[in-house]
Design an enzyme around this catalytic site. Structure first.
Site, short mmCIF file in Angstrom:
data_model
loop_
_atom_site.label_atom_id
_atom_site.label_comp_id
_atom_site.label_asym_id
_atom_site.label_seq_id
_atom_site.Cartn_x
_atom_site.Cartn_y
_atom_site.Cartn_z
N ILE A 85 0.71 -1.02 0.06
CA ILE A 85 -0.02 0.08 -0.06
C ILE A 85 0.76 1.17 0.16
O ILE A 85 1.95 1.28 0.43
CB ILE A 85 -1.04 0.07 1.14
CG1 ILE A 85 -2.01 0.85 1.02
CG2 ILE A 85 -0.25 0.10 2.72
CD1 ILE A 85 -3.14 0.68 1.99
N CYS A 86 0.52 2.44 -0.82
CA CYS A 86 1.20 3.39 -0.96
C CYS A 86 0.10 4.65 -0.57
O CYS A 86 -0.81 4.30 0.17
CB CYS A 86 1.96 3.63 -1.93
SG CYS A 86 0.69 3.71 -3.55
N TYR A 87 0.34 5.83 -1.30
CA TYR A 87 -0.52 6.98 -1.18
C TYR A 87 -1.80 6.70 -1.82
O TYR A 87 -3.07 6.73 -1.32
CB TYR A 87 0.17 8.19 -1.69
CG TYR A 87 1.34 8.52 -0.74
CD1 TYR A 87 1.15 9.00 0.53
CD2 TYR A 87 2.60 8.54 -1.17
CE1 TYR A 87 2.42 9.70 1.50
CE2 TYR A 87 3.66 8.47 -0.39
CZ TYR A 87 3.43 9.31 0.86
OH TYR A 87 4.50 9.25 1.65
N GLY A 126 -1.94 4.24 -4.75
CA GLY A 126 -1.99 3.05 -5.58
C GLY A 126 -1.31 3.10 -6.84
O GLY A 126 -1.21 2.30 -7.67
N PHE A 173 -3.36 4.06 0.42
CA PHE A 173 -4.06 4.22 1.98
C PHE A 173 -5.28 5.47 1.93
O PHE A 173 -5.98 5.20 2.87
CB PHE A 173 -2.83 4.82 2.82
CG PHE A 173 -3.60 4.75 3.96
CD1 PHE A 173 -3.48 3.48 4.98
CD2 PHE A 173 -3.65 5.91 4.87
CE1 PHE A 173 -3.90 3.68 6.31
CE2 PHE A 173 -4.00 6.10 5.96
CZ PHE A 173 -4.29 4.96 6.88
#
EC number: 2.8.1.1
Length: 107
Positions: A63-65, A67, A92
């Site tokens: 998971i990042c900011y 996707g 996220f």
């Protein structure tokens, strides 16, 4: 699996509830402010420890900011030998919007 698979927030949440591994690649301040409970904060500094202690057969969700960055990280984990790696679409931000009850700040 030779390439990561992009999955929806709902799919990721379901796998997380079943004990799936989540790695968060956002910056330390963002991770400290809020993250998926039980997520590992994966950085250049923590990568070798994570890999050393990892079960390469266990599914890993990145998971990042939003996707986007998670796709490169997921592909990198595949190149290291992980069998099943998933990039969480929406990142996220989407997780927090959809499942605000399933986020926590760093203690």
């Amino acid at each position: 699996m030779e390439q990561f698979e992009a999955i929806s927030i709902e799919q990721a949440h379901s796998r997380w509830q079943e004990g799936g591994v989540v790695v968060d690649i956002r910056d330390p301040q963002s991770f400290a402010a809020a993250h998926v409970p039980g997520a590992t904060h994966l950085t250049n500094e923590t990568l070798s420890d994570f890999v050393r202690g990892a079960d390469f057969e266990a599914p890993v969700m990145v998971i990042c900011y939003h996707g986007i960055s998670s796709r490169n990280a997921a592909q990198y984990l595949i190149s290291l030998g992980f069998d099943s790696v998933y990039s969480i679409d929406g990142g996220f931000e989407a997780w927090q919007n959809r499942y605000p009850q399933d986020t926590q700040a760093q203690a």
